[in-house]
Design an enzyme around this catalytic site. Structure first.
Site, short mmCIF file in Angstrom:
data_model
loop_
_atom_site.label_atom_id
_atom_site.label_comp_id
_atom_site.label_asym_id
_atom_site.label_seq_id
_atom_site.Cartn_x
_atom_site.Cartn_y
_atom_site.Cartn_z
N ASP A 31 19.58 40.28 -9.83
CA ASP A 31 20.01 39.74 -8.54
C ASP A 31 19.66 38.25 -8.46
O ASP A 31 18.49 37.88 -8.59
CB ASP A 31 19.33 40.51 -7.41
CG ASP A 31 19.99 40.29 -6.07
OD1 ASP A 31 20.96 39.54 -5.98
OD2 ASP A 31 19.52 40.90 -5.08
N ASP A 32 20.66 37.41 -8.24
CA ASP A 32 20.46 35.95 -8.10
C ASP A 32 19.80 35.34 -9.34
O ASP A 32 19.01 34.39 -9.21
CB ASP A 32 19.62 35.63 -6.87
CG ASP A 32 20.38 35.81 -5.56
OD1 ASP A 32 21.52 36.31 -5.61
OD2 ASP A 32 19.84 35.46 -4.51
N CYS A 71 26.53 38.54 -3.36
CA CYS A 71 26.16 39.89 -3.80
C CYS A 71 27.22 40.98 -3.68
O CYS A 71 27.68 41.53 -4.67
CB CYS A 71 24.91 40.35 -3.05
SG CYS A 71 23.45 39.32 -3.29
N ARG A 75 29.28 43.13 -6.73
CA ARG A 75 28.94 44.53 -7.05
C ARG A 75 30.17 45.43 -6.96
O ARG A 75 30.32 46.37 -7.76
CB ARG A 75 27.83 45.01 -6.12
CG ARG A 75 26.51 44.33 -6.40
CD ARG A 75 25.55 44.33 -5.21
NE ARG A 75 24.55 43.31 -5.46
CZ ARG A 75 23.44 43.52 -6.17
NH1 ARG A 75 23.17 44.73 -6.63
NH2 ARG A 75 22.59 42.54 -6.41
N LYS A 125 19.10 48.17 -5.66
CA LYS A 125 19.85 47.54 -4.57
C LYS A 125 21.32 47.96 -4.64
O LYS A 125 22.03 47.59 -5.56
CB LYS A 125 19.73 46.02 -4.69
CG LYS A 125 20.58 45.26 -3.68
CD LYS A 125 20.43 43.77 -3.87
CE LYS A 125 21.40 43.00 -2.99
NZ LYS A 125 21.23 41.53 -3.12
N HIS A 127 23.91 47.71 -1.78
CA HIS A 127 24.60 46.60 -1.10
C HIS A 127 26.12 46.72 -1.09
O HIS A 127 26.84 45.73 -1.16
CB HIS A 127 24.19 45.24 -1.69
CG HIS A 127 24.19 44.16 -0.64
ND1 HIS A 127 23.83 42.87 -0.90
CD2 HIS A 127 24.54 44.20 0.68
CE1 HIS A 127 23.92 42.15 0.20
NE2 HIS A 127 24.35 42.93 1.18
N SER A 152 20.18 44.09 0.57
CA SER A 152 19.19 43.10 0.12
C SER A 152 17.86 43.31 0.82
O SER A 152 17.81 43.60 2.02
CB SER A 152 19.70 41.69 0.40
OG SER A 152 20.74 41.34 -0.48
N HIS A 231 15.91 38.12 -6.44
CA HIS A 231 16.30 37.68 -5.11
C HIS A 231 15.07 37.33 -4.28
O HIS A 231 14.00 37.92 -4.43
CB HIS A 231 17.11 38.78 -4.43
CG HIS A 231 17.89 38.38 -3.23
ND1 HIS A 231 17.32 38.04 -2.03
CD2 HIS A 231 19.24 38.27 -3.04
CE1 HIS A 231 18.27 37.75 -1.15
NE2 HIS A 231 19.45 37.88 -1.74
N ASP A 283 24.42 39.46 -10.81
CA ASP A 283 25.49 39.51 -9.82
C ASP A 283 26.08 38.15 -9.46
O ASP A 283 27.25 38.04 -9.11
CB ASP A 283 25.02 40.23 -8.54
CG ASP A 283 23.93 39.49 -7.80
OD1 ASP A 283 23.27 38.61 -8.39
OD2 ASP A 283 23.72 39.79 -6.60
N ASN A 284 25.26 37.11 -9.51
CA ASN A 284 25.74 35.76 -9.20
C ASN A 284 24.66 34.76 -9.60
O ASN A 284 23.58 35.15 -10.05
CB ASN A 284 26.10 35.60 -7.71
CG ASN A 284 25.02 36.06 -6.76
OD1 ASN A 284 25.18 37.07 -6.07
ND2 ASN A 284 23.90 35.36 -6.71
N LYS A 304 24.48 29.66 -6.64
CA LYS A 304 24.97 30.71 -5.73
C LYS A 304 25.81 30.11 -4.61
O LYS A 304 25.51 29.05 -4.07
CB LYS A 304 23.78 31.47 -5.15
CG LYS A 304 24.15 32.64 -4.24
CD LYS A 304 22.90 33.40 -3.80
CE LYS A 304 23.29 34.57 -2.89
NZ LYS A 304 22.09 35.37 -2.50
#
Length: 501
Positions: A31-32, A71, A75, A125, A127, A152, A231, A283-284, A304
């Site tokens: 994540d991130d 996010c 996903r 996660k 989301h 999140s 994240h 994810d990003n 991001k």
């Protein structure tokens, strides 16, 4: 084809022909996490020994993309093999009380595999929505089991919660005025607020137990682990806290790496590692506004929230012991390609819808060419009015619109900042991503016949793609309902403060 490669191909074919059971799949989703955050991608102080080992013994991608710089849409695309515009998971992200979610008529990787007898589990996660009575939870989307926070972990008050031992409070306030983040098992809240110091151990135990049980039953399995790491706000338990040179971000990343190490040990101990594809990506891009707590995009521009490379080009590693040869690939690939690849390897039927992904097996097994020629870049708030912000064709990327983002604020580049308003480019900004992956030097296409031809082809592909794109109903625009926020004491009062268990 040289002799060594020919022998490898023959051995691979023999392995799959003689395999007594379908392959297993472990999909790891950070994540991130930025392009430059892992040790194997060049970060000098990150401690990621298990991921580095996967990269050394597996296939590391240099040109791998997610589909959105935030996010939820990312996903949705990962699990369905379709751009988020088709499923309606836009604009922005889903919230605890969101009325919408990943539509149930979308087919996830888990639902592709279930008819073949696969055991399926998600941990971490989600989301992609909760909804009334858990309408959009993983257990309603093809997963037999789920343990995790359904959105999140900053989407709830965290200023009084402990993120590092012995009692270091979480950095920042996170979201306020909503319920504290819950830990859910299947559709039941087990803990609220979640205990961050014990969370990763719970995830690791759940995942290893799932692998072990599946192996003992000789049942093929699909494990999806979308981690909360890295994240904001970062957290880590005693096994990782204070153990890296990189501070809270590095410790959180190490905790993720430790869990991946435990999963690999479990695959080895249960004897299924030779029949399991492990795939890792994110994810990003990094949330640069958090500065040292926000990740690193390496040489890529911005992060991001933007459609520059730093927002959507991700680290990615594929590992399959004895099947995938170690190496590095510069072929273009995407999270969209994971569903068709898994379906191909499992012998599963593809869903009867428009898919945007392609089969990556030629890349994975033979270090061959990608079937993917293009990558489309939608902003966080895609619309039919503006269409694509950017499009990559081969080594060239054209920006039709650019815009900064709050997520990428604080860095010196003014084009990443939220004050960099939406700007149209005619002609588009054209970059050679092989010579200039940082997107610093636009190519002067005017008067250059070759570059003008490239731009014309890109424009034609864009026009054809946009004319065929059917936007699904926006799930996020359906709004929120405070009564849908997960609460372990649903009849308590006053909410949200009474939601504790």
């Amino acid at each position: 084809m040289d002799r060594s490669r020919l022998l490898f191909v023959l051995n691979t074919l023999l392995l799959h022909t003689c395999s007594a059971s379908p392959p297993n799949f472990v999909l790891l989703f950070a994540d991130d996490l930025g392009f430059g955050d892992l040790g194997c991608y060049g970060h000098p102080s990150s401690l990621t020994p298990n991921l580095d080992r996967l990269a050394e013994d597996g296939l590391r991608f240099t040109d791998f993309y997610c589909t959105s710089p935030v996010c939820s849409p990312s996903r949705a695309s990962l699990l369905t093999g379709r751009y988020q515009t088709r499923s309606g998971v836009y604009p922005g992200v889903l919230y605890p009380g969101s009325k919408g979610g990943l539509p149930l008529n979308e087919t996830t990787i888990a639902e592709v595999l279930k008819p073949l007898g696969y055991a399926t589990a998600a941990v971490g996660k989600w989301h992609l929505g909760v909804g009334a009575n858990g309408t959009f939870l993983p257990t309603k989307q093809g997963f037999d089991q789920y343990l995790g926070i359904p959105y999140s972990h900053d989407m709830g008050p965290c200023h009084n919660l402990t993120c590092f031992p012995p009692d270091v409070k979480c950095f920042g306030n996170c979201d306020v005025g909503v319920v504290t983040v819950p830990l859910m098992h299947n559709e039941v809240i087990k803990q609220q607020p979640v205990n961050f110091l014990d969370l990763e151990r719970a995830y690791s135990d759940f995942a290893t137990d799932f692998i072990t049980a599946s192996a003992e039953k000789k049942q093929p399995f699909f494990l999806y682990y979308p981690s909360h790491h890295t994240h904001y706000p970062q957290y880590a338990g005693p096994g990782a806290a204070g153990r890296t040179l990189r501070g809270p971000f590095g410790d959180a990343l190490l905790e993720l790496d430790n869990t991946i190490g435990q999963l690999m040990i479990t695959l080895e101990k249960t004897g299924v590692i030779g029949n399991t594809l492990v795939f890792f990506t994110s994810d990003n891009g990094p949330e640069l506004m958090r500065m040292s707590r926000g990740g690193n995009a390496g040489p890529m521009r911005c992060g991001k929230g933007t459609t520059y490379e730093g927002g959507m080009r991700e680290p990615a590693i594929a590992y399959w012991k004895g099947t995938i040869r170690p190496g590095v690939t510069h072929e273009m690939a995407s999270t969209l390609d994971i569903l068709p690849t898994i379906a191909s390897l499992a012998g599963a039927k593809l869903p009867p819808v428009v898919l945007d992904g392609v089969d990556m097996t030629d890349i994975l097994f033979y270090h061959g060419q990608s079937k993917r020629e293009t990558m489309m870049f939608y902003p966080t708030d895609p619309s039919e009015m503006f269409g694509l912000f950017a499009l990559r064709l081969g080594k060239y990327k054209a920006h039709f619109y650019t815009r900064g983002a709050s997520h990428s604020g604080t860095i010196p580049d003014p084009d990443c900042s939220p004050i960099a308003a939406l700007k149209a480019h005619d002609p588009p900004l054209l970059f050679d991503l092989e010579a200039d992956p940082s997107e610093h030097y636009p190519l002067p296409s005017e008067g250059d016949p070759d570059l003008e031809a490239v731009l014309q082809r890109i424009k034609k592909i864009k026009e054809q793609f946009e004319s065929s794109m059917v936007f699904g109903e926006s799930q996020i625009s359906k709004g929120t309902d405070r009564d849908l926020e997960p609460c372990c004491n649903p009849t308590c009062s006053p909410k949200p403060s009474c939601c504790h268990c």
